[in-house]
Scaffold this active site. Structure first.
Site, mmCIF file in Angstrom:
data_model
loop_
_atom_site.group_PDB
_atom_site.id
_atom_site.type_symbol
_atom_site.label_atom_id
_atom_site.label_comp_id
_atom_site.label_asym_id
_atom_site.label_seq_id
_atom_site.Cartn_x
_atom_site.Cartn_y
_atom_site.Cartn_z
ATOM 1 N N GLY A 233 9.396 7.322 -54.164
ATOM 2 C CA GLY A 233 10.408 6.275 -54.290
ATOM 3 C C GLY A 233 10.490 5.444 -53.028
ATOM 4 O O GLY A 233 10.413 4.232 -53.073
ATOM 5 N N PHE A 234 10.675 6.122 -51.899
ATOM 6 C CA PHE A 234 10.814 5.441 -50.600
ATOM 7 C C PHE A 234 11.931 4.416 -50.623
ATOM 8 O O PHE A 234 11.901 3.444 -49.877
ATOM 9 C CB PHE A 234 9.495 4.790 -50.169
ATOM 10 C CG PHE A 234 8.312 5.721 -50.180
ATOM 11 C CD1 PHE A 234 8.423 7.001 -49.635
ATOM 12 C CD2 PHE A 234 7.107 5.342 -50.739
ATOM 13 C CE1 PHE A 234 7.345 7.864 -49.641
ATOM 14 C CE2 PHE A 234 6.021 6.215 -50.748
ATOM 15 C CZ PHE A 234 6.139 7.476 -50.202
ATOM 16 N N ILE A 626 16.302 23.944 -39.894
ATOM 17 C CA ILE A 626 15.173 23.622 -40.767
ATOM 18 C C ILE A 626 15.113 24.676 -41.863
ATOM 19 O O ILE A 626 14.931 25.866 -41.590
ATOM 20 C CB ILE A 626 13.859 23.594 -39.958
ATOM 21 C CG1 ILE A 626 13.924 22.498 -38.875
ATOM 22 C CG2 ILE A 626 12.651 23.363 -40.878
ATOM 23 C CD1 ILE A 626 14.173 21.099 -39.389
ATOM 24 N N ASN A 628 12.933 24.820 -44.361
ATOM 25 C CA ASN A 628 11.570 25.152 -44.761
ATOM 26 C C ASN A 628 10.617 24.410 -43.826
ATOM 27 O O ASN A 628 10.478 23.192 -43.905
ATOM 28 C CB ASN A 628 11.347 24.709 -46.219
ATOM 29 C CG ASN A 628 9.976 25.083 -46.743
ATOM 30 O OD1 ASN A 628 9.004 25.154 -45.995
ATOM 31 N ND2 ASN A 628 9.887 25.312 -48.042
ATOM 32 N N LYS A 630 7.523 24.170 -43.684
ATOM 33 C CA LYS A 630 6.362 23.506 -44.274
ATOM 34 C C LYS A 630 6.745 22.172 -44.919
ATOM 35 O O LYS A 630 6.119 21.148 -44.650
ATOM 36 C CB LYS A 630 5.737 24.440 -45.316
ATOM 37 C CG LYS A 630 4.432 23.954 -45.871
ATOM 38 C CD LYS A 630 3.804 25.017 -46.751
ATOM 39 C CE LYS A 630 2.433 24.569 -47.208
ATOM 40 N NZ LYS A 630 1.809 25.612 -48.054
ATOM 41 N N THR A 631 7.779 22.198 -45.772
ATOM 42 C CA THR A 631 8.157 20.935 -46.419
ATOM 43 C C THR A 631 8.749 19.964 -45.403
ATOM 44 O O THR A 631 8.553 18.751 -45.504
ATOM 45 C CB THR A 631 9.146 21.161 -47.580
ATOM 46 O OG1 THR A 631 10.249 21.942 -47.116
ATOM 47 C CG2 THR A 631 8.481 21.865 -48.743
ATOM 48 N N GLU A 701 13.492 10.438 -43.586
ATOM 49 C CA GLU A 701 13.096 9.111 -43.112
ATOM 50 C C GLU A 701 12.772 9.061 -41.628
ATOM 51 O O GLU A 701 12.070 8.165 -41.166
ATOM 52 C CB GLU A 701 14.209 8.123 -43.449
ATOM 53 C CG GLU A 701 14.366 8.001 -44.945
ATOM 54 C CD GLU A 701 15.677 7.375 -45.346
ATOM 55 O OE1 GLU A 701 15.631 6.315 -45.968
ATOM 56 O OE2 GLU A 701 16.742 7.936 -45.067
HETATM 57 MO MO1 MOS Z 1 15.666 6.039 -48.842
HETATM 58 S S1 MOS Z 1 15.159 4.147 -48.264
HETATM 59 O O1 MOS Z 1 17.348 5.973 -48.561
HETATM 60 O O2 MOS Z 1 15.235 6.223 -50.411
#
Ligand code: MOS
Length: 734
Positions: A233-234, A626, A628, A630-631, A701
């Site tokens: 999605g980003f 944290i 996980n 790895k993720t 992000e």
């Molecule tokens: Mo992010 S830009 O808040 O999906």
């Protein structure tokens, strides 16, 4: 007693949704089918401003299998809605005016995807074109002040700049960029009388439900939105875009289920993009490197009748460093461009590029090491709220990063480090990312076999939410990972906020934490008067969950399993709901901290050709606890790849005459490939945050933010050339 806890939280656990994704079994919205399914294809405007004067669909309708052409003349009337945090984009096909190139002007529905696509090409639209306003410096575009309500004034910036011993004044620009998730956005819509089911690529199912209910004038309970898997999605999936409404409209008009899949070029105009910025920063400092003033202004484009509400570019300058005199100002200019939206690290990504570049420039003015300049102006408390941060290990990020990277080996003189024809540069950036948490609910059920099922309407867009919520519930309930399942992406489940702003783990995690506590209470209630139970009469504080059981805290050998409790009380399962809302800073006496990071980049620049490659990138991140390794590491790596794209490659190019995007394919819009990505070193530092009960901060992000200035600063160190405009391409460097 805490052996289970140690084994399921923090460790690098594989994604629980990995097998269904790798095997192709995970149903994305593109994969959903219904008997009787028909297909829609969209026709987009070829002018950026004006009016539609005629639409001739006769050739389209002659294509075999075409069922309908929908235009503003015959479309179902639908309402534009305001849901969640913002107004949704204008409802499609409701008017004859055109406000951007690529706006939907017609939709063709046919028995097959191929027929719909073919027919859509045959729809002939005649426009009365007007002159569009495309450029950010075009004064005809109206300006909106304080666009995100985040402008800040502290102290007297003008006076401080006038008195400053050193002043830096620079202008930076960043281009439009396009989110480009791998998965094409698709909507499948089906009506059953007045009930609508929609399968969609959304980051926020509850918002999509509210928007669709509002658009079609039906109760929210009549709409179900499903998004169990989303192919990225980003930020592009935060809003309810016109194509989602159109799929539901077509399904209603034709009384058939409809699938609508966007094409890659349509993904550039129909689901938002990161808006460009023109920024000006003025820094005032004493000779010893103490910041006395920061003034940061930004101007960005927005659409004619829509606003992007989360894109505060200059906000970082109010919180990033200790400085008594600060002025920030975010403005937008309305243009004939597609509706923008948040894109990974919205606002902060662009703002950090300017601020962290400007600090680098100031360090050379002062003859001071760029890292020392940042440490000298370190904000030990939140500079606006004047409260201690709920957690902050940025100093540690800088120290650990400098050590791992070998920062202190750096010869400070620009252009002085060379290996043959290769100029070598070291650059760094600090990152102070925003905090974001939203109210959220969750439900957990434990069944007669002692297995738990965690549920919420949230999505996992690749971020790892399925996995970390499984871990968290297992930890809180004392279960093994294989005894816990998580179900997401369905509006029938407890209400959840957007998968966005890096806030999901704090929001949903806090709700899962609460649901688990309530479920333990429910088990203790079940056996409250049970003479056969060693847990009789105990409260939550008296027990420890481990190994599928609740143990007495005062006698670890005594306790019983969830299974036994259910069986003895003739229950097949037991369920509890949880909810959580963010605390108030004043009440806790803490400023809520987002994640922090330090980034160190080494670049190699070909002295003759100007070709830039990133040789190393070290990211040290404080994201609280944290869950996980790895993720979390994968999130930082993915973000860093995006950051390298932002620094060197990405730019959505719009023709200023026509408003047409000229590089709207993945062949022309450049993103990094494997060969562009060096070894990425990721380290986490810091401890649990104090603002939510799980101790987490966002880890999504921040992977991207600060990469571009670290690289730009390294390019300056390598070459002595200061590039203030992204992306840093060969032509800008030569
Ligand atoms: Mo992010 S830009 O808040 O999906």
């Amino acid at each position: 007693m805490t052996t289970v806890e140690r084994s399921v939280l923090g460790a690098g656990v594989d994604r629980v949704d990995g097998p269904v994704k790798a095997s192709g079994a995970a149903p994305y919205s593109t994969d959903v089918s219904y008997p009787d399914l028909v297909h829609a294809a969209l026709v987009r405007s070829t002018v950026a401003a004006g009016r539609i004067v005629a639409i001739d669909a006769s050739r389209a309708e002659a294509v075999p299998g075409v069922l309908a052409t929908v235009t503003h003349e015959n479309a179902l009337r639908v309402e534009r809605t305001e849901t969640g945090m913002w107004k949704q984009p204008p409802a499609p096909l409701q008017r004859d005016d055109v406000v951007h190139h690529g706006q939907y002007v017609a939709m063709v529905v046919a028995e097959t995807f191929e027929r719909a696509t073919e027919a859509a090409r045959l729809v002939e639209v005649t426009y009365e074109a007007a002159e569009p306003v495309i450029r950010l410096d075009d004064p005809r575009g109206p300006i909106l002040e304080n666009a995100y309500g985040t402008d800040e004034t502290r102290g007297d910036t003008a006076a401080a700049l006038a008195e400053a011993e050193v002043v830096l004044d620079a202008r930076y620009t960043t281009p439009d960029e396009t989110n480009n998730p791998m998965g094409l956005f698709a909507t499948v819509a089906a009506w059953d009388e007045d009930r609508l089911t929609v399968h969609d690529a959304t980051q926020w199912p509850d918002s999509a439900r509210a928007a669709l209910a509002g658009a079609f004038g039906v109760p929210e309970d009549n709409v179900r939105v499903l998004a169990p898997y989303v192919g990225g999605g980003f930020g592009a999936g935060l809003r309810v875009w016109p194509h989602v409404v159109l799929a539901a409209m077509a399904a209603r008009m034709l009384e058939r289920p409809v699938r609508l899949v966007l094409t890659r070029p349509q993904m550039f105009t129909g689901i938002g993009h990161r808006p460009a910025t023109v920024q000006r920063i003025r820094l005032g400092a004493r000779r010893d490197g103490t910041l006395t003033a920061i003034e940061h202004e930004s101007l960005q484009p927005s659409a004619v009748d829509d606003d992007n509400i989360v894109e505060a570019v200059t906000a970082v300058s109010a919180v990033g460093y200790a400085c008594p005199n600060v002025t920030t100002r975010d403005r937008v200019r309305r243009l004939n461009v597609p509706v923008p939206t948040s894109m990974r690290g919205p606002g902060d990504a662009q703002g950090h590029f300017a601020l962290e570049s400007a600090l680098d420039e100031l360090s050379y003015e002062l003859g001071m090491d760029p890292l020392e300049l940042r440490l000298q102006n370190y904000a030990d408390e939140h500079p606006g709220l004047r409260l201690p941060w709920s957690s902050k290990a940025l100093r540690r990020c800088f120290e650990v990063g400098a050590e791992r990277f070998g920062w202190w080996r750096r010869d400070p003189r620009p252009g002085a480090t060379r290996s043959g024809d290769t100029l070598i540069g070291y650059g760094l950036a600090g990152v102070t990312f925003f905090w974001f948490q939203q109210p959220c609910r969750a439900r957990i059920t434990i069944d007669h076999e002692g297995r738990a099922f965690v549920r919420a309407a949230a999505t996992d867009i690749g971020t790892g939410t399925y996995t970390v919520m499984t871990q968290l519930a297992a930890d809180r309930l004392g279960l093994r990972l294989d005894q816990v399942r998580t179900g997401l992406g369905d509006t029938e489940l407890p209400a959840a906020p957007m998968q966005g702003g890096s806030g999901m783990t704090a929001s949903l995690g806090s709700a899962v934490h609460d649901a688990a506590a309530n479920l333990i209470d429910a088990f203790l209630d079940l056996v409250a008067d049970d003479v056969a139970s060693p847990l009789r009469g105990l409260r939550a504080a008296d027990v420890v969950p481990a190994d599928g059981r609740l143990h007495r805290r005062d006698d670890a050998g005594s306790g019983e399993s969830y299974r036994d409790m259910l069986e003895r009380h003739d229950r097949t399962d037991l369920t509890a709901d949880g909810e959580a809302a963010p605390a108030k800073p004043e009440e806790l006496g803490l400023a809520p901290a987002g994640p922090f990071a330090a980034r160190f980049a080494e670049v190699h620049v070909d002295a003759d050709l100007g070709r830039i490659s990133v040789a190393r990138l070290v990211s040290v991140v404080d994201a609280g606890r944290i869950l996980n390794k790895k993720t979390a590491r994968s999130q930082i790596i993915g973000g860093t790849v995006g950051g390298i794209g932002m620094a060197l490659l990405e730019e959505t190019v719009t023709d200023p005459g026509t408003g047409r995007i000229v590089n709207a394919t993945l062949a022309d819009y450049l993103i990094p490939v494997n060969a562009d990505i060096p070894d990425l070193d990721v380290v986490f530092v810091g401890g649990p945050d104090r603002f939510n009960p799980v101790g987490v901060k966002g880890v999504g992000e921040i992977g991207l933010v600060g990469v571009a200035p670290a690289i730009a600063n390294a390019v300056f160190h390598a070459t002595g050339r200061r590039i203030r405009d992204l992306p840093i391409t060969l032509d800008r460097l030569l």
